[in-house]
Design a protein around this motif. Structure first.
Motif, mmCIF file in Angstrom:
data_model
loop_
_atom_site.group_PDB
_atom_site.id
_atom_site.type_symbol
_atom_site.label_atom_id
_atom_site.label_comp_id
_atom_site.label_asym_id
_atom_site.label_seq_id
_atom_site.Cartn_x
_atom_site.Cartn_y
_atom_site.Cartn_z
ATOM 1 N N LEU A 269 109.062 31.580 -50.858
ATOM 2 C CA LEU A 269 108.576 32.036 -49.559
ATOM 3 C C LEU A 269 109.056 33.449 -49.229
ATOM 4 C CD1 LEU A 269 109.067 28.798 -47.412
ATOM 5 C CD2 LEU A 269 106.887 29.883 -47.983
ATOM 6 N N ILE A 270 110.249 33.786 -49.694
ATOM 7 C CA ILE A 270 110.886 35.037 -49.276
ATOM 8 C C ILE A 270 110.741 36.176 -50.285
ATOM 9 C CG2 ILE A 270 113.088 36.118 -48.669
ATOM 10 C CD1 ILE A 270 113.967 33.343 -47.581
ATOM 11 N N GLU A 271 111.159 35.944 -51.517
ATOM 12 C CA GLU A 271 111.292 37.047 -52.476
ATOM 13 C C GLU A 271 109.990 37.743 -52.872
ATOM 14 O OE1 GLU A 271 114.340 37.011 -55.679
ATOM 15 O OE2 GLU A 271 114.602 34.927 -55.060
ATOM 16 N N PRO A 272 108.964 37.011 -53.334
ATOM 17 C CA PRO A 272 107.762 37.711 -53.803
ATOM 18 C C PRO A 272 107.122 38.585 -52.730
ATOM 19 C CG PRO A 272 107.744 35.437 -54.550
ATOM 20 C CD PRO A 272 108.859 35.549 -53.554
ATOM 21 N N ALA A 273 106.980 38.056 -51.526
ATOM 22 C CA ALA A 273 106.337 38.810 -50.449
ATOM 23 C C ALA A 273 107.160 40.020 -50.044
ATOM 24 C CB ALA A 273 106.104 37.893 -49.244
ATOM 25 N N LEU A 274 108.469 39.844 -49.930
ATOM 26 C CA LEU A 274 109.316 40.962 -49.505
ATOM 27 C C LEU A 274 109.351 42.086 -50.542
ATOM 28 C CD1 LEU A 274 112.526 39.652 -47.675
ATOM 29 C CD2 LEU A 274 110.600 40.924 -46.761
ATOM 30 N N VAL A 275 109.489 41.722 -51.815
ATOM 31 C CA VAL A 275 109.533 42.748 -52.861
ATOM 32 C C VAL A 275 108.194 43.471 -52.943
ATOM 33 C CG1 VAL A 275 109.790 43.179 -55.336
ATOM 34 C CG2 VAL A 275 111.323 41.570 -54.190
ATOM 35 N N ILE B 12 110.396 51.962 -52.928
ATOM 36 C CA ILE B 12 111.163 52.113 -54.165
ATOM 37 C C ILE B 12 110.875 53.488 -54.747
ATOM 38 C CG2 ILE B 12 111.611 51.196 -56.461
ATOM 39 C CD1 ILE B 12 110.627 48.490 -55.500
ATOM 40 N N PRO B 13 111.833 54.411 -54.675
ATOM 41 C CA PRO B 13 111.604 55.772 -55.173
ATOM 42 C C PRO B 13 111.398 55.789 -56.686
ATOM 43 C CG PRO B 13 113.574 55.650 -53.777
ATOM 44 C CD PRO B 13 113.184 54.240 -54.110
ATOM 45 N N ASP B 14 110.508 56.669 -57.146
ATOM 46 C CA ASP B 14 110.298 56.797 -58.588
ATOM 47 C C ASP B 14 111.600 57.151 -59.297
ATOM 48 O OD1 ASP B 14 107.631 56.230 -58.274
ATOM 49 O OD2 ASP B 14 106.977 58.331 -58.249
ATOM 50 N N GLY B 15 112.460 57.884 -58.595
ATOM 51 C CA GLY B 15 113.727 58.287 -59.188
ATOM 52 C C GLY B 15 114.679 57.139 -59.447
ATOM 53 N N ASP B 16 114.426 55.993 -58.802
ATOM 54 C CA ASP B 16 115.293 54.826 -59.010
ATOM 55 C C ASP B 16 114.861 53.988 -60.209
ATOM 56 O OD1 ASP B 16 116.527 55.675 -56.750
ATOM 57 O OD2 ASP B 16 116.278 53.817 -55.606
ATOM 58 N N LEU C 84 118.754 41.115 -56.297
ATOM 59 C CA LEU C 84 119.232 41.522 -54.977
ATOM 60 C C LEU C 84 118.976 43.009 -54.747
ATOM 61 C CD1 LEU C 84 122.568 39.517 -54.567
ATOM 62 C CD2 LEU C 84 120.243 38.924 -53.836
ATOM 63 N N ARG C 85 119.015 43.802 -55.816
ATOM 64 C CA ARG C 85 118.704 45.230 -55.685
ATOM 65 C C ARG C 85 117.250 45.421 -55.259
ATOM 66 N NH1 ARG C 85 120.405 50.135 -57.986
ATOM 67 N NH2 ARG C 85 119.144 51.778 -57.039
ATOM 68 N N LEU C 86 116.329 44.685 -55.876
ATOM 69 C CA LEU C 86 114.923 44.785 -55.488
ATOM 70 C C LEU C 86 114.719 44.359 -54.035
ATOM 71 C CD1 LEU C 86 112.831 43.470 -58.543
ATOM 72 C CD2 LEU C 86 113.330 45.831 -57.875
ATOM 73 N N THR D 281 123.759 35.835 -66.036
ATOM 74 C CA THR D 281 123.517 35.359 -64.670
ATOM 75 C C THR D 281 123.895 36.417 -63.649
ATOM 76 O OG1 THR D 281 123.953 33.083 -65.384
ATOM 77 C CG2 THR D 281 124.058 33.525 -63.027
ATOM 78 N N GLU D 282 125.002 37.111 -63.878
ATOM 79 C CA GLU D 282 125.447 38.140 -62.941
ATOM 80 C C GLU D 282 124.507 39.346 -62.969
ATOM 81 O OE1 GLU D 282 127.767 39.853 -59.970
ATOM 82 O OE2 GLU D 282 127.496 37.794 -60.677
ATOM 83 N N ALA D 283 124.033 39.734 -64.163
ATOM 84 C CA ALA D 283 123.095 40.853 -64.272
ATOM 85 C C ALA D 283 121.770 40.513 -63.602
ATOM 86 C CB ALA D 283 122.869 41.206 -65.738
ATOM 87 N N ASP D 284 121.335 39.275 -63.762
ATOM 88 C CA ASP D 284 120.095 38.817 -63.136
ATOM 89 C C ASP D 284 120.219 38.833 -61.616
ATOM 90 O OD1 ASP D 284 117.402 37.363 -63.494
ATOM 91 O OD2 ASP D 284 118.518 35.943 -62.238
#
Length: 228
Positions: free
Chosen positions: A92-98, A105-109, A141-143, A133-136
């Protein structure tokens, strides 16, 4: 060394140990129902017992482990229905928000995001489930952070912390985890193309895979859990 610097380093170590222990629980490397002592975990993670005990207080508050007097900490179990509820909330949350955050999201990122996605693939290839798991977690969370909704990001972080990815080890042993990890690059391809619809679709597919494969307990795990 000043007291402030010592306290900072102590806090940083506790945070690092907390992340590692939490990731180990999520990845299924610390198994539900099993009791682990602080010295045992300290040896496993290459630290002293003190930061482990301090970090475990965080996990106790989060409900990931329970204290067993004079023995250590028991990893709490999670029902299939709870995993279904977590997946539903993430969907419900992640796909729509991202997808909505795409323009922010800047191209530079993108190079840094690519490096984060590749780190997930590399850890999968290495078979390091805790680091994977930590990298994932860091990538997702960054996105989400680009959406500017701190409450949503905090909620997803909490939901992810309570997920149990019992199937990760089996996927890794079959050589399939690295392939699954590459889904993060596909999401970034869609982001680079500015295709919000595809970003949302890929995010939904990815979260669905987490529930269907990554979080599915193997028959031996189910048997062990039901008898504990």
């Amino acid at each position: 060394m000043s007291a402030n610097i010592q306290e900072f380093e102590k806090t940083t170590l506790r945070e690092r140990v907390s992340h590692a222990l939490r990731a180990a629980v999520v990845a299924g490397e610390l198994e539900p129902g099993n009791v682990y002592s602080a010295p045992e975990l300290a040896k496993r993670f290459g630290v002293s017992a003190t930061p482990v005990r301090e970090a475990m207080l965080d996990l106790v508050r989060e409900g990931l482990v329970a204290t067993v007097p004079n023995k250590g900490y028991r990893v709490t179990e999670m029902a299939e229905s709870e995993l279904d509820q977590i997946t539903e909330l993430r969907m419900l949350i992640e796909p729509a928000l991202v997808a909505r955050a795409l323009a922010r999201i800047p191209d530079g990122d993108l190079p840094e995001l690519r490096a984060m996605a590749q780190a997930i693939v590399d850890e999968a290839a290495a078979g390091d489930l805790v680091a994977y798991t930590e990298a994932d977690r860091a990538f997702h969370l960054r996105l989400l952070g680009y959406a500017g909704n701190a409450r949503a990001t905090s909620l997803i972080a909490d939901l992810r912390a309570h997920t149990r990815l019992y199937g990760l080890a089996a996927l890794s042993e079959r050589g399939e985890l690295e392939e699954s990890a590459r889904e993060h690059h596909e999401i970034l391809d869609a982001i680079a193309d500015g295709n919000a619809g595809l970003v949302e679709k890929l995010m939904r597919t990815h979260i669905g895979h987490v529930r269907e494969s990554w979080a599915s307990a193997e028959p031996t795990q189910r048997k062990r859990n039901s008898s504990s």
